[in-house]
Design a protein around this motif. Sequence first.
Motif, PDB file in Angstrom:
ATOM      1  N   ASN A   6       0.844  -1.193   0.000  1.00 39.66           N
ATOM      2  CA  ASN A   6       0.000   0.000   0.000  1.00 39.66           C
ATOM      3  C   ASN A   6       0.881   1.246   0.000  1.00 39.66           C
ATOM      4  OD1 ASN A   6       0.252  -1.063   2.998  1.00 39.66           O
ATOM      5  ND2 ASN A   6       0.070   1.174   3.118  1.00 39.66           N
ATOM      6  N   ASP A   7       0.335   2.342  -0.550  1.00 41.15           N
ATOM      7  CA  ASP A   7       1.020   3.642  -0.498  1.00 41.15           C
ATOM      8  C   ASP A   7       2.471   3.556  -0.996  1.00 41.15           C
ATOM      9  OD1 ASP A   7      -0.994   5.537   1.124  1.00 41.15           O
ATOM     10  OD2 ASP A   7      -1.108   3.510   1.918  1.00 41.15           O
ATOM     11  N   PHE A   8       2.617   2.958  -2.163  1.00 39.35           N
ATOM     12  CA  PHE A   8       3.954   2.814  -2.749  1.00 39.35           C
ATOM     13  C   PHE A   8       4.524   4.178  -3.185  1.00 39.35           C
ATOM     14  CE2 PHE A   8       6.733   2.000  -6.445  1.00 39.35           C
ATOM     15  CZ  PHE A   8       7.697   1.220  -5.830  1.00 39.35           C
ATOM     16  N   GLY A  11      -3.716   0.929  -2.898  1.00 41.43           N
ATOM     17  CA  GLY A  11      -3.870   2.312  -3.343  1.00 41.43           C
ATOM     18  C   GLY A  11      -2.728   3.254  -3.030  1.00 41.43           C
ATOM     19  N   ASP A  12      -2.794   4.457  -3.628  1.00 41.54           N
ATOM     20  CA  ASP A  12      -1.704   5.437  -3.586  1.00 41.54           C
ATOM     21  C   ASP A  12      -0.417   4.830  -4.146  1.00 41.54           C
ATOM     22  OD1 ASP A  12      -3.324   7.427  -2.656  1.00 41.54           O
ATOM     23  OD2 ASP A  12      -2.247   7.775  -0.775  1.00 41.54           O
ATOM     24  N   ASN A  13      -0.557   4.119  -5.254  1.00 44.74           N
ATOM     25  CA  ASN A  13       0.628   3.624  -5.958  1.00 44.74           C
ATOM     26  C   ASN A  13       1.411   4.793  -6.529  1.00 44.74           C
ATOM     27  OD1 ASN A  13      -0.153   0.790  -5.805  1.00 44.74           O
ATOM     28  ND2 ASN A  13      -1.771   1.348  -7.259  1.00 44.74           N
ATOM     29  N   GLY A  54      -6.685   5.319  -4.544  1.00 47.78           N
ATOM     30  CA  GLY A  54      -6.320   6.074  -3.347  1.00 47.78           C
ATOM     31  C   GLY A  54      -6.556   7.544  -3.648  1.00 47.78           C
ATOM     32  N   ASN A  55      -6.441   8.388  -2.660  1.00 49.81           N
ATOM     33  CA  ASN A  55      -6.597   9.815  -2.920  1.00 49.81           C
ATOM     34  C   ASN A  55      -5.593  10.303  -3.957  1.00 49.81           C
ATOM     35  OD1 ASN A  55      -5.183   9.037  -0.415  1.00 49.81           O
ATOM     36  ND2 ASN A  55      -4.436  11.144  -0.436  1.00 49.81           N
ATOM     37  N   HIS A  56      -4.361   9.782  -3.903  1.00 51.24           N
ATOM     38  CA  HIS A  56      -3.330  10.255  -4.829  1.00 51.24           C
ATOM     39  C   HIS A  56      -3.535   9.762  -6.256  1.00 51.24           C
ATOM     40  CE1 HIS A  56      -0.758  12.618  -2.252  1.00 51.24           C
ATOM     41  NE2 HIS A  56      -0.941  11.730  -1.306  1.00 51.24           N
ATOM     42  N   GLU A  57      -4.323   8.693  -6.437  1.00 51.59           N
ATOM     43  CA  GLU A  57      -4.645   8.286  -7.804  1.00 51.59           C
ATOM     44  C   GLU A  57      -5.437   9.393  -8.501  1.00 51.59           C
ATOM     45  OE1 GLU A  57      -4.186   5.739  -5.668  1.00 51.59           O
ATOM     46  OE2 GLU A  57      -2.802   4.556  -6.895  1.00 51.59           O
ATOM     47  N   LEU A  83      -8.996  -1.472   1.122  1.00 56.31           N
ATOM     48  CA  LEU A  83      -9.543  -0.235   1.681  1.00 56.31           C
ATOM     49  C   LEU A  83      -8.453   0.824   1.729  1.00 56.31           C
ATOM     50  CD1 LEU A  83     -11.593   1.503   3.361  1.00 56.31           C
ATOM     51  CD2 LEU A  83     -10.783   0.276   5.391  1.00 56.31           C
ATOM     52  N   HIS A  84      -8.633   1.907   0.960  1.00 60.66           N
ATOM     53  CA  HIS A  84      -7.640   2.980   1.076  1.00 60.66           C
ATOM     54  C   HIS A  84      -8.054   3.942   2.190  1.00 60.66           C
ATOM     55  CE1 HIS A  84      -4.089   5.132   0.001  1.00 60.66           C
ATOM     56  NE2 HIS A  84      -4.776   6.229   0.207  1.00 60.66           N
ATOM     57  N   GLN A  85      -7.911   3.453   3.380  1.00 63.08           N
ATOM     58  CA  GLN A  85      -8.139   4.239   4.590  1.00 63.08           C
ATOM     59  C   GLN A  85      -7.440   3.454   5.691  1.00 63.08           C
ATOM     60  OE1 GLN A  85      -8.343   6.770   6.396  1.00 63.08           O
ATOM     61  NE2 GLN A  85     -10.482   7.443   6.370  1.00 63.08           N
ATOM     62  N   GLY A  97      -4.683   1.112   3.986  1.00 63.21           N
ATOM     63  CA  GLY A  97      -3.589   1.979   3.544  1.00 63.21           C
ATOM     64  C   GLY A  97      -3.809   3.389   4.046  1.00 63.21           C
ATOM     65  N   HIS A  98      -3.217   4.343   3.358  1.00 65.56           N
ATOM     66  CA  HIS A  98      -3.439   5.773   3.559  1.00 65.56           C
ATOM     67  C   HIS A  98      -2.746   6.356   4.785  1.00 65.56           C
ATOM     68  CE1 HIS A  98      -5.254   9.609   2.839  1.00 65.56           C
ATOM     69  NE2 HIS A  98      -5.895   9.611   3.980  1.00 65.56           N
ATOM     70  N   SER A  99      -2.753   5.649   5.923  1.00 64.73           N
ATOM     71  CA  SER A  99      -2.133   6.226   7.122  1.00 64.73           C
ATOM     72  C   SER A  99      -0.648   5.876   7.223  1.00 64.73           C
ATOM     73  CB  SER A  99      -2.883   5.800   8.386  1.00 64.73           C
ATOM     74  OG  SER A  99      -2.914   4.395   8.514  1.00 64.73           O
TER      75      SER A  99
HETATM   76 ZN   LIG Z   1      -3.835   8.024   0.777  1.00 66.06          ZN
END
Ligand SMILES: [Zn+2]
Length: 566
Positions: A41-43, A93-95, A126-129, A241-243, A279-281
């Motif tokens: 996650n969050d790569f 997410g947030d790759n 993710g948000n960054h996507e 879950l992207h959170q 992810g995300h945190s």
């Molecule tokens: Zn994120």
Amino acid sequence: MRAFSKLTAAAAAALVAAGLAAGPAAAAPSTTTDVRLITFNDFHGNLQPPSGSSGRVTLPDGTTVNAGGAAYLATHVKQLRGQVANSVVLSAGDNVGASPLDSALFHDEPTMALLNELGVKASVIGNHELDEGYRELLRMQFGGCHPTDGCQFRDSYPGARFPILGANVRFDNGLNAALPFSVTVSGGVPIGIIGVTLEDLPLVVTPEAIAGLRFGDEVKAVNQSSRLLDLLGIKTQVVLLHQGDNTEGGGPDECRTTPGPATAIATAVSASVDVVFTGHSHQQYNCTVTDPAGKPRALVQGASFGRLLSVVDLKVDKRTRDVVRPATRAHNEIVTRTVTPDPVVQALVDEARTKAAPIANRQVGTISADLVRAAPASGESPLGDVIADAQLAATASNDAQIAITNPGGIRTDLTYASSPAGEGDGVVTYGEAFAVQPFGNIMQTVTLTGAQLKTALEQQWQPQPDGTVQVRILQISSTLHYSWSQSAPVGSKVSDITVAGVPVTDTATYRVSLNNFLAAGGDGFAVFAEGTGLTGGPVDLDAFTAYLTANQNLAPPAADRVTVLP
Ligand SMILES: [Zn+2]
């Protein structure tokens, strides 16, 4: 009954006979199939091994180990896959987005190539996507060259060989804006993978990027997809879950979370869901929650930047095709750098680095003298002034009156002299600006009262448990002025605060632009998190480069914003 017993006895005898005939190694056929899920996650485009604390994993005893780097990640993925018959690689997410130069310069196409190479079966928005908008997300998914920058990394961009899911991402008209779930088969087991992003995504993405999109309740969205999978007879169900939750420290396999949205969602979603990857945190945890049917359910996250791989080993009943939940085993595998880097991925990483070099040298502005981040006694630095002014200019449409930034977010100086790359004196390149503001923080504007603004400025002096006072002077835009006293006690050091020349009163309100780190109360500035009326803005680096471009031959501002009193 009697006949049945007889039959069973006969069958057993036959099995024993078969066993004897086949030799001592033969065992009763397994009633379960093992499936290993391997998720990161969050790569965030960390093709190169991330440096500093971003490239370390904390162990339970508080010591750290270096971790991360795409070529090492690929080797670990291969090793983990080699240990089992059936495995699936996923991402939470947030790759992409907020990524280092090597990936960011190419709109993260090298990172998407990496994910294809790793054999990722599904990811989630993710948000960054969505940093560069929904159209760019569609391009990431389906391929094609960038509409303005073209194909800079390779001749073409083929797109992702896996779906980027988003069960709770909808258009304003209510229709799904992304595939809610996908199904993959591993070891003969159909696995439903549901992707869901944080409902609060609009708080961390600039509004223009998500115009026309809505982000719904995570639990509702998961349950809707889960019900459909139930109807299709797909009993093994996984959520991306992207959170995520925060933790109070702990090693990769500890569960020291402060229960937040991820725990709440993972506890509430349908009992059909077997695993929740989060992810995300950017935290590391390996937890078990209880689902609505009272059964244990894995809830994991693997830090960020490819430092950890969250590995969940499932036992799936061959007859029911459902997961034998108590037999689930989860761990976070550290992506150590002591393994041999994967040669194919290493070549990709090298290609990105080589191709990034000339683009990094693109001129974004000029300066008339060094802009340094070091500050005199007042704490006000020339580079801090410029960055805060840039952030104010970039959030004018949010009605921002002042901008405040954290000194820790300013990573290096902008120097007048030529860099080793050879550009002319005073020239600022994209690579140099990127080195100053590398975090990809998103600007946010909040409303603070005058009293809250004063509290924030007082929080620049933070008493420590050992009796010392940590001083962290914020960098402020030209519209904010104040004085601080060397002799006054902590808590009442600040006076004479003005905004646009007008004295600040406790009850008046002010629109204040901060990066998302500070706005969340980062660096101990807790009062910023009390801001209301939050509006998103651009990435801080974009604000910075736009300002440099708009203000050529930029001189260090006069250091007149902060006055030191005896
Ligand atoms: Zn994120």
